[in-house]
Design a protein around this motif. Structure first.
Motif, mmCIF file in Angstrom:
data_model
loop_
_atom_site.group_PDB
_atom_site.id
_atom_site.type_symbol
_atom_site.label_atom_id
_atom_site.label_comp_id
_atom_site.label_asym_id
_atom_site.label_seq_id
_atom_site.Cartn_x
_atom_site.Cartn_y
_atom_site.Cartn_z
ATOM 1 N N GLN A 48 2.541 3.451 2.637
ATOM 2 C CA GLN A 48 1.477 3.821 3.564
ATOM 3 C C GLN A 48 1.350 2.686 4.586
ATOM 4 O OE1 GLN A 48 -0.434 5.049 5.858
ATOM 5 N NE2 GLN A 48 -1.286 6.532 4.397
ATOM 6 N N PRO A 49 1.944 2.841 5.762
ATOM 7 C CA PRO A 49 1.936 1.751 6.739
ATOM 8 C C PRO A 49 0.603 1.562 7.446
ATOM 9 C CG PRO A 49 3.050 3.657 7.642
ATOM 10 C CD PRO A 49 2.740 3.992 6.209
ATOM 11 N N LEU A 50 -0.298 2.535 7.364
ATOM 12 C CA LEU A 50 -1.552 2.477 8.116
ATOM 13 C C LEU A 50 -2.714 2.084 7.224
ATOM 14 C CD1 LEU A 50 -1.240 5.698 10.294
ATOM 15 C CD2 LEU A 50 -0.634 3.340 10.910
ATOM 16 N N SER A 51 -3.547 1.197 7.713
ATOM 17 C CA SER A 51 -4.755 0.800 7.000
ATOM 18 C C SER A 51 -5.771 1.943 7.007
ATOM 19 C CB SER A 51 -5.377 -0.433 7.657
ATOM 20 O OG SER A 51 -5.848 -0.091 8.955
ATOM 21 N N LYS A 52 -6.808 1.807 6.181
ATOM 22 C CA LYS A 52 -7.896 2.793 6.210
ATOM 23 C C LYS A 52 -8.519 2.843 7.595
ATOM 24 C CE LYS A 52 -9.233 2.456 1.297
ATOM 25 N NZ LYS A 52 -8.232 1.439 0.849
ATOM 26 N N LEU A 53 -8.684 1.676 8.220
ATOM 27 C CA LEU A 53 -9.267 1.624 9.559
ATOM 28 C C LEU A 53 -8.406 2.387 10.566
ATOM 29 C CD1 LEU A 53 -11.187 0.605 11.745
ATOM 30 C CD2 LEU A 53 -9.927 -1.566 11.737
ATOM 31 N N ALA A 54 -7.105 2.160 10.535
ATOM 32 C CA ALA A 54 -6.216 2.837 11.486
ATOM 33 C C ALA A 54 -6.251 4.345 11.304
ATOM 34 C CB ALA A 54 -4.786 2.305 11.324
ATOM 35 N N ARG A 94 4.342 -3.226 2.744
ATOM 36 C CA ARG A 94 3.781 -4.565 2.541
ATOM 37 C C ARG A 94 3.050 -5.036 3.782
ATOM 38 N NH1 ARG A 94 7.507 -9.720 1.293
ATOM 39 N NH2 ARG A 94 7.948 -9.474 3.517
ATOM 40 N N LYS A 95 1.858 -5.612 3.571
ATOM 41 C CA LYS A 95 1.060 -6.192 4.638
ATOM 42 C C LYS A 95 0.754 -7.651 4.292
ATOM 43 C CE LYS A 95 0.125 -2.277 6.926
ATOM 44 N NZ LYS A 95 0.966 -1.400 6.124
ATOM 45 N N ALA A 96 0.750 -8.489 5.314
ATOM 46 C CA ALA A 96 0.284 -9.863 5.165
ATOM 47 C C ALA A 96 -0.587 -10.162 6.372
ATOM 48 C CB ALA A 96 1.448 -10.837 5.079
ATOM 49 N N ARG A 97 -1.779 -10.650 6.134
ATOM 50 C CA ARG A 97 -2.664 -10.940 7.253
ATOM 51 C C ARG A 97 -3.727 -11.944 6.826
ATOM 52 N NH1 ARG A 97 -5.795 -6.022 9.358
ATOM 53 N NH2 ARG A 97 -3.950 -4.807 8.908
ATOM 54 N N GLU A 98 -4.330 -12.569 7.831
ATOM 55 C CA GLU A 98 -5.477 -13.424 7.557
ATOM 56 C C GLU A 98 -6.647 -12.545 7.116
ATOM 57 O OE1 GLU A 98 -6.393 -16.332 10.690
ATOM 58 O OE2 GLU A 98 -4.495 -15.749 11.610
ATOM 59 N N GLU A 99 -7.321 -12.950 6.045
ATOM 60 C CA GLU A 99 -8.486 -12.209 5.569
ATOM 61 C C GLU A 99 -9.553 -13.203 5.134
ATOM 62 O OE1 GLU A 99 -9.296 -8.466 2.709
ATOM 63 O OE2 GLU A 99 -8.467 -10.209 1.696
ATOM 64 N N TYR A 100 -10.768 -12.998 5.624
ATOM 65 C CA TYR A 100 -11.895 -13.865 5.282
ATOM 66 C C TYR A 100 -13.069 -12.981 4.893
ATOM 67 C CZ TYR A 100 -8.921 -16.716 8.276
ATOM 68 O OH TYR A 100 -7.832 -17.344 8.844
ATOM 69 N N GLU A 101 -13.764 -13.323 3.802
ATOM 70 C CA GLU A 101 -14.917 -12.512 3.412
ATOM 71 C C GLU A 101 -15.988 -13.359 2.751
ATOM 72 O OE1 GLU A 101 -13.185 -9.410 0.982
ATOM 73 O OE2 GLU A 101 -13.763 -10.481 -0.838
ATOM 74 N N LEU A 119 -7.337 -10.415 10.426
ATOM 75 C CA LEU A 119 -6.656 -10.733 11.677
ATOM 76 C C LEU A 119 -5.147 -10.779 11.467
ATOM 77 C CD1 LEU A 119 -8.909 -13.752 12.764
ATOM 78 C CD2 LEU A 119 -9.004 -11.439 13.724
ATOM 79 N N ALA A 120 -4.399 -10.597 12.537
ATOM 80 C CA ALA A 120 -2.967 -10.899 12.597
ATOM 81 C C ALA A 120 -2.142 -10.250 11.498
ATOM 82 C CB ALA A 120 -2.761 -12.411 12.554
ATOM 83 N N ALA A 121 -2.059 -8.933 11.510
ATOM 84 C CA ALA A 121 -1.288 -8.224 10.484
ATOM 85 C C ALA A 121 0.211 -8.390 10.698
ATOM 86 C CB ALA A 121 -1.636 -6.738 10.502
ATOM 87 N N GLN A 122 0.948 -8.510 9.582
ATOM 88 C CA GLN A 122 2.406 -8.504 9.580
ATOM 89 C C GLN A 122 2.837 -7.433 8.581
ATOM 90 O OE1 GLN A 122 3.681 -12.453 8.506
ATOM 91 N NE2 GLN A 122 2.035 -13.374 9.691
ATOM 92 N N GLU A 123 4.022 -6.827 8.810
ATOM 93 C CA GLU A 123 4.463 -5.735 7.951
ATOM 94 C C GLU A 123 5.873 -5.981 7.437
ATOM 95 O OE1 GLU A 123 4.137 -1.948 9.818
ATOM 96 O OE2 GLU A 123 1.962 -2.045 10.002
ATOM 97 N N GLY A 124 6.222 -5.284 6.335
ATOM 98 C CA GLY A 124 7.563 -5.346 5.778
ATOM 99 C C GLY A 124 7.755 -4.237 4.767
ATOM 100 N N PHE A 125 8.970 -4.128 4.220
ATOM 101 C CA PHE A 125 9.303 -3.123 3.212
ATOM 102 C C PHE A 125 8.883 -1.731 3.659
ATOM 103 C CE2 PHE A 125 9.208 -7.016 0.666
ATOM 104 C CZ PHE A 125 10.444 -6.937 0.041
ATOM 105 N N ASP A 126 9.384 -1.320 4.856
ATOM 106 C CA ASP A 126 9.121 0.025 5.397
ATOM 107 C C ASP A 126 7.645 0.301 5.586
ATOM 108 O OD1 ASP A 126 11.866 0.654 5.405
ATOM 109 O OD2 ASP A 126 11.780 1.233 3.296
ATOM 110 N N GLY A 127 6.879 -0.732 5.874
ATOM 111 C CA GLY A 127 5.455 -0.552 6.134
ATOM 112 C C GLY A 127 4.573 -0.621 4.914
ATOM 113 N N LYS A 150 0.849 -1.191 0.000
ATOM 114 C CA LYS A 150 0.000 0.000 0.000
ATOM 115 C C LYS A 150 0.884 1.239 0.000
ATOM 116 C CE LYS A 150 -3.492 0.053 2.906
ATOM 117 N NZ LYS A 150 -4.774 0.150 2.165
ATOM 118 N N TRP A 151 0.518 2.200 -0.857
ATOM 119 C CA TRP A 151 1.278 3.445 -0.933
ATOM 120 C C TRP A 151 0.337 4.651 -0.927
ATOM 121 C CZ3 TRP A 151 2.003 -0.517 -4.604
ATOM 122 C CH2 TRP A 151 3.211 -1.237 -4.496
ATOM 123 N N SER A 152 0.794 5.751 -0.359
ATOM 124 C CA SER A 152 0.093 7.032 -0.486
ATOM 125 C C SER A 152 0.347 7.594 -1.882
ATOM 126 C CB SER A 152 0.596 8.032 0.557
ATOM 127 O OG SER A 152 0.274 7.608 1.852
#
Length: 200
Positions: free
Chosen positions: A189-195, A80-87, A70-78, A6-8
């Motif tokens: 962009q290290p922060l999600s829309k929710l954050a 990249r995100k990896a997390r469990e996602e169910y929809e 659930l369970a967010a993980q971060e990398g590449f200066d914030g 995610k990027w601004s």
């Protein structure tokens, strides 16, 4: 598992510049425009926030989708995100929570949330310009989002780009993301829309 970068983005005009570039344009296999509006929920005592997750009901054009992360993980200066996602497609949040275990979500968590006193935290309203890309041995989604966050009458902007892995090689996906970040001087962009919504 959701994997995304995610990027601004500084200006909405940059969306076209990136999508029409000689790097991105030849990779596009599908284009879609979506009008999105999402409401985010948590329990009164903040159980989802304590688990570093998110629960939302989002309208995507005419579809209504409930999503639990659930369970967010971060990398590449914030970036990249990896997390469990169910929809699942569902008309309301509790119907969605009842169906989410069939999509792999933890049964105990969904049952607890379904019977809890849920409160709405805020909303996002934005347009998504979505492109499916085929790059080497991976398929991914490039999305440009433009709109606003709202919480308790306060408003914040959404102007960002996401690259999400749909299928295939994670290393090829990472390579494309890093190429885009360098070529277009993208700001992670290290922060999600929710954050960001919760910070309003």
């Amino acid at each position: 598992m959701e994997r995304e970068f995610k990027w601004s983005i500084r200006e909405p005009d940059d969306f076209d510049r990136i999508a029409d570039s000689s790097t991105v344009s030849p990779l596009i296999t599908e284009e879609t425009r979506l009008e999105m509006e999402a409401a985010y929920y948590d329990t009164v005592d903040g159980q989802i926030a304590k688990a570093h997750g998110g629960l939302r009901l989002r309208r995507e054009n005419q579809d209504s989708v409930v999503c639990l992360k659930l369970a967010a993980q971060e990398g590449f200066d914030g970036a990249r995100k990896a997390r469990e996602e169910y929809e699942v497609q569902a008309p309301d949040i509790r119907t969605g929570l009842a169906a989410l275990p069939e999509a792999g979500a933890p049964q105990e968590i969904c049952d607890g949330l379904r019977h809890a006193n849920l409160i709405q935290l805020g909303r996002t309203i934005f347009t998504r310009f979505r492109f499916v890309l085929q790059y080497r041995n991976c398929t991914c989604e490039l999305a440009f989002d433009y709109g606003k966050l709202t919480r308790h009458g306060r408003v914040g902007p959404i102007c960002e780009m996401e690259l999400e892995l749909l299928d295939g090689s994670e290393s090829d996906f990472d390579a494309l993301a890093i190429q885009l970040q360098h070529e277009f001087d993208l700001e992670p962009q290290p922060l999600s829309k929710l954050a960001r919504m919760m910070a309003l």
